[in-house]
Design a protein around this motif. Structure first.
Motif, PDB file in Angstrom:
ATOM      1  N   ASP A  27       4.892   6.785  -1.460  1.00 12.33           N
ATOM      2  CA  ASP A  27       5.011   5.470  -2.107  1.00 12.33           C
ATOM      3  C   ASP A  27       3.732   4.657  -1.885  1.00 12.33           C
ATOM      4  O   ASP A  27       3.714   3.440  -2.079  1.00 12.33           O
ATOM      5  CB  ASP A  27       6.213   4.703  -1.541  1.00 12.33           C
ATOM      6  N   HIS A  28       2.674   5.342  -1.490  1.00 12.35           N
ATOM      7  CA  HIS A  28       1.437   4.646  -1.125  1.00 12.35           C
ATOM      8  C   HIS A  28       0.750   3.962  -2.306  1.00 12.35           C
ATOM      9  O   HIS A  28       0.072   2.953  -2.122  1.00 12.35           O
ATOM     10  CB  HIS A  28       0.475   5.626  -0.459  1.00 12.35           C
ATOM     11  N   GLU A  31       2.533   0.700  -2.102  1.00 15.88           N
ATOM     12  CA  GLU A  31       2.364  -0.054  -0.848  1.00 15.88           C
ATOM     13  C   GLU A  31       0.902  -0.354  -0.511  1.00 15.88           C
ATOM     14  O   GLU A  31       0.596  -1.401   0.036  1.00 15.88           O
ATOM     15  CB  GLU A  31       2.982   0.732   0.311  1.00 15.88           C
ATOM     16  N   HIS A  32       0.032   0.618  -0.810  1.00 13.13           N
ATOM     17  CA  HIS A  32      -1.378   0.441  -0.447  1.00 13.13           C
ATOM     18  C   HIS A  32      -2.287   0.273  -1.661  1.00 13.13           C
ATOM     19  O   HIS A  32      -3.365  -0.283  -1.543  1.00 13.13           O
ATOM     20  CB  HIS A  32      -1.878   1.661   0.340  1.00 13.13           C
ATOM     21  N   MET A  60      10.114  11.235  -0.652  1.00 14.25           N
ATOM     22  CA  MET A  60      10.561   9.840  -0.712  1.00 14.25           C
ATOM     23  C   MET A  60       9.649   9.101  -1.688  1.00 14.25           C
ATOM     24  O   MET A  60       8.448   8.965  -1.448  1.00 14.25           O
ATOM     25  CB  MET A  60      10.493   9.198   0.669  1.00 14.25           C
ATOM     26  N   LYS A  86       6.359  -3.560  -0.934  1.00  9.98           N
ATOM     27  CA  LYS A  86       5.441  -4.706  -1.069  1.00  9.98           C
ATOM     28  C   LYS A  86       4.083  -4.153  -1.512  1.00  9.98           C
ATOM     29  O   LYS A  86       3.744  -3.016  -1.192  1.00  9.98           O
ATOM     30  CB  LYS A  86       5.280  -5.458   0.262  1.00  9.98           C
ATOM     31  N   TYR A 152      10.571  -0.879  11.168  1.00  7.57           N
ATOM     32  CA  TYR A 152       9.201  -1.142  11.610  1.00  7.57           C
ATOM     33  C   TYR A 152       9.120  -2.498  12.315  1.00  7.57           C
ATOM     34  O   TYR A 152       9.237  -3.530  11.654  1.00  7.57           O
ATOM     35  CB  TYR A 152       8.255  -1.180  10.400  1.00  7.57           C
ATOM     36  N   ARG A 154       7.320  -5.498  13.290  1.00 10.90           N
ATOM     37  CA  ARG A 154       6.091  -6.088  12.749  1.00 10.90           C
ATOM     38  C   ARG A 154       6.306  -7.582  12.587  1.00 10.90           C
ATOM     39  O   ARG A 154       7.187  -7.991  11.850  1.00 10.90           O
ATOM     40  CB  ARG A 154       5.843  -5.492  11.364  1.00 10.90           C
ATOM     41  N   LYS A 183      13.470   5.931  10.391  1.00  7.50           N
ATOM     42  CA  LYS A 183      12.063   6.343  10.416  1.00  7.50           C
ATOM     43  C   LYS A 183      11.336   5.272  11.200  1.00  7.50           C
ATOM     44  O   LYS A 183      11.416   4.083  10.872  1.00  7.50           O
ATOM     45  CB  LYS A 183      11.559   6.387   8.971  1.00  7.50           C
ATOM     46  N   GLY A 209       4.614   9.031   9.877  1.00 10.62           N
ATOM     47  CA  GLY A 209       3.315   9.710  10.009  1.00 10.62           C
ATOM     48  C   GLY A 209       2.162   8.819  10.447  1.00 10.62           C
ATOM     49  O   GLY A 209       1.453   9.117  11.390  1.00 10.62           O
ATOM     50  N   GLY A 210       1.978   7.699   9.749  1.00 14.65           N
ATOM     51  CA  GLY A 210       0.897   6.776  10.092  1.00 14.65           C
ATOM     52  C   GLY A 210      -0.430   7.139   9.468  1.00 14.65           C
ATOM     53  O   GLY A 210      -0.541   8.073   8.675  1.00 14.65           O
ATOM     54  N   VAL A 236       6.133  12.087   6.538  1.00 13.58           N
ATOM     55  CA  VAL A 236       4.675  12.042   6.562  1.00 13.58           C
ATOM     56  C   VAL A 236       4.105  11.864   5.164  1.00 13.58           C
ATOM     57  O   VAL A 236       4.632  12.402   4.197  1.00 13.58           O
ATOM     58  CB  VAL A 236       4.121  13.322   7.247  1.00 13.58           C
ATOM     59  N   GLY A 237       3.041  11.086   5.089  1.00 10.90           N
ATOM     60  CA  GLY A 237       2.371  10.874   3.802  1.00 10.90           C
ATOM     61  C   GLY A 237       0.896  11.184   3.919  1.00 10.90           C
ATOM     62  O   GLY A 237       0.441  12.285   3.650  1.00 10.90           O
ATOM     63  N   ARG A 238       0.149  10.171   4.426  1.00  9.88           N
ATOM     64  CA  ARG A 238      -1.316  10.270   4.419  1.00  9.88           C
ATOM     65  C   ARG A 238      -1.889  11.468   5.174  1.00  9.88           C
ATOM     66  O   ARG A 238      -2.867  12.065   4.744  1.00  9.88           O
ATOM     67  CB  ARG A 238      -1.920   8.963   4.967  1.00  9.88           C
TER      68      ARG A 238
HETATM   69  P1  FBP Z   1       2.309   7.584   6.135  1.00  8.24           P
HETATM   70  O1  FBP Z   1       2.730   8.898   6.769  1.00  8.24           O
HETATM   71  O2  FBP Z   1       1.136   7.749   5.258  1.00  8.24           O
HETATM   72  O3  FBP Z   1       2.137   6.523   7.203  1.00  8.24           O
HETATM   73  O4  FBP Z   1       3.516   7.157   5.195  1.00  8.24           O
HETATM   74  C1  FBP Z   1       4.630   6.511   5.691  1.00  8.24           C
HETATM   75  C2  FBP Z   1       4.759   5.101   5.144  1.00  8.24           C
HETATM   76  O5  FBP Z   1       5.805   4.397   5.762  1.00  8.24           O
HETATM   77  C3  FBP Z   1       4.917   5.031   3.649  1.00  8.24           C
HETATM   78  O6  FBP Z   1       6.233   5.248   3.280  1.00  8.24           O
HETATM   79  C4  FBP Z   1       4.396   3.679   3.339  1.00  8.24           C
HETATM   80  O7  FBP Z   1       3.828   3.593   2.086  1.00  8.24           O
HETATM   81  C5  FBP Z   1       3.352   3.491   4.363  1.00  8.24           C
HETATM   82  O8  FBP Z   1       3.582   4.384   5.400  1.00  8.24           O
HETATM   83  C6  FBP Z   1       3.371   2.118   4.921  1.00  8.24           C
HETATM   84  O9  FBP Z   1       2.087   1.841   5.327  1.00  8.24           O
HETATM   85  P2  FBP Z   1       1.745   0.592   6.201  1.00  8.24           P
HETATM   86  O10 FBP Z   1       1.998   1.042   7.597  1.00  8.24           O
HETATM   87  O11 FBP Z   1       0.290   0.389   5.926  1.00  8.24           O
HETATM   88  O12 FBP Z   1       2.606  -0.548   5.775  1.00  8.24           O
END
Ligand code: FBP
Length: 271
Positions: A27-28, A31-32, A60, A86, A152, A154, A183, A209-210, A236-238
Motif C-alpha cells: 500500500d506504499h 502511504e508514501h 495486503m 493516509k 503502531y 506513534r 502487525k 517489515g519497516g 513485509v513490503g519495502r
Molecule cells: P514495510 O514492510 O515496507 O514497512 O510495509 C509495512 C507498512 O506498514 C505498509 O503497510 C505501510 O504502507 C508502511 O509500512 C507504513 O509506512 P510508515 O511506517 O512510513 O508509515
C-alpha cells in the motif's frame, strides 16, 4: 459456533495455513507515494506477479489496487484489504491520522479474506481512529471477516516507538478492541519481542517489515528472531520490493517462517 465465527476461522486459516504467514504489504503507493518505486516497480502488476508466483501467503492492498492488479493475485493467494490510510502529502501534523479509504463490504465484494486498519496508539487522533476501528470491527464481525490491526504506537508523547513497553501497550490495546491479527514493530531483540508476543495473549502477532535494511541478511535475522520469539510471521513490503530480486527475497523470508531455516541458511539458499 455461529456461521460468522466459522467464516472467520475459515478465512484466518487461509492466511495462516500452517499457523504462520508471510504477508506482502503493498500500500506504499498510497502511504508514501510513487517515490518508493523505480521505473520497474512503478507497475504494481509486475511486482505482485513476482511475489505471488513465489508463493506468498497473502497480499495486503487497498481496494482500488486490488482491482487494478486482479490478474496478478486472483485465485492464487489470499487478499487482505487495507481500509484505512493516509497520504504523505498531508500536513505533517495530520500524518498521525489514518482515514477511512474503503469498506468491509468492498473487501467482501473483492473476495478478500480479511480487512486491515491502522491505529496509531498515542496519536492526538487516537479517538478518531478508535471510532473507525469499532465500526470496521462491527461490520467485519457481521460478515465473519478477521480484522488485522496495524498497531503502531506513534504520537507526541512517544519518544521511542520501538520501545518494548510502548509496543506491548499497543499490542495489549489492540487485543482489548478485538484485533484478530496484529502487525507491529520489531523491538530489536528476541527477548523483548517475546514479551510482545506474550502481551498478545494468543492473538497472532506479525512483525512489520519497516524501512529497507542496508544488508538483506540483517532483515532475515530480524525475521528469525521474531519467529524464535513466538511470532506467527511477518508483513513485509519495502525490504522485499526494493530488493534487486523480490522473488528470491520473499522466498528466503518464507523459508524462515514456514520451514524454520536460520537467517544464514535462508540467505545462503538465495545465492
Ligand atoms: P514495510 O514492510 O515496507 O514497512 O510495509 C509495512 C507498512 O506498514 C505498509 O503497510 C505501510 O504502507 C508502511 O509500512 C507504513 O509506512 P510508515 O511506517 O512510513 O508509515
Amino acid at each position: 459456533m455461529s456461521y460468522t465465527s466459522i467464516g472467520k476461522t475459515v478465512r484466518l486459516t487461509r492466511i495462516l495455513r500452517d499457523g504462520r504467514a508471510v504477508v506482502f504489504a503493498f500500500d506504499h503507493g498510497f502511504e508514501h507515494g510513487p517515490g518508493d518505486f523505480t521505473s520497474e516497480t512503478i507497475d504494481p502488476r509486475r511486482v505482485l506477479k513476482k511475489i505471488v508466483d513465489a508463493g506468498v501467503d497473502a497480499v495486503m492492498l487497498t481496494a482500488g489496487l486490488a482491482h487494478v492488479t486482479r490478474d496478478s493475485w486472483l485465485g492464487k493467494t489470499s487478499l487482505i484489504v487495507k481500509i484505512t490510510g493516509k497520504t504523505n502529502l498531508r500536513p505533517e501534523e495530520q500524518k498521525l491520522l489514518q482515514s477511512i479509504i474503503g469498506t468491509v463490504e468492498e473487501a467482501v465484494s473483492l473476495g478478500a479474506d480479511a480487512v486491515a486498519a491502522t491505529v496509531y496508539w498515542g496519536s492526538q487522533y487516537e479517538d478518531a481512529m478508535l471510532s473507525q476501528w469499532v465500526l470496521i470491527k462491527e461490520e467485519a464481525e457481521r460478515y465473519g471477516y478477521p480484522c488485522l490491526q496495524l498497531a503502531y504506537p506513534r504520537g507526541p508523547s512517544i519518544k521511542n516507538m520501538y520501545d518494548v513497553e510502548v509496543v506491548k501497550y499497543g499490542v495489549r490495546a489492540a487485543i482489548e478492541v478485538g484485533a484478530d491479527l496484529i502487525k507491529t514493530y520489531y523491538t530489536g531483540s528476541r527477548e523483548t519481542f517475546r514479551e510482545v508476543v506474550k502481551a498478545a495473549s494468543g492473538v497472532p502477532v506479525l512483525m512489520s517489515g519497516g524501512a529497507p535494511r542496508k544488508n538483506f541478511i540483517d532483515f532475515l535475522k530480524d525475521v528469525e528472531d521474531v519467529m524464535k520469539a513466538g511470532a506467527q510471521g511477518v508483513v513485509v513490503g519495502r525490504n522485499v520490493f526494493m530488493h534487486e530480486n523480490p522473488a528470491s527475497a520473499i522466498k528466503a523470508v518464507m523459508k524462515i517462517v514456514h520451514e524454520g531455516l536460520t537467517a544464514e541458511e535462508a540467505y545462503k539458499a538465495m545465492q
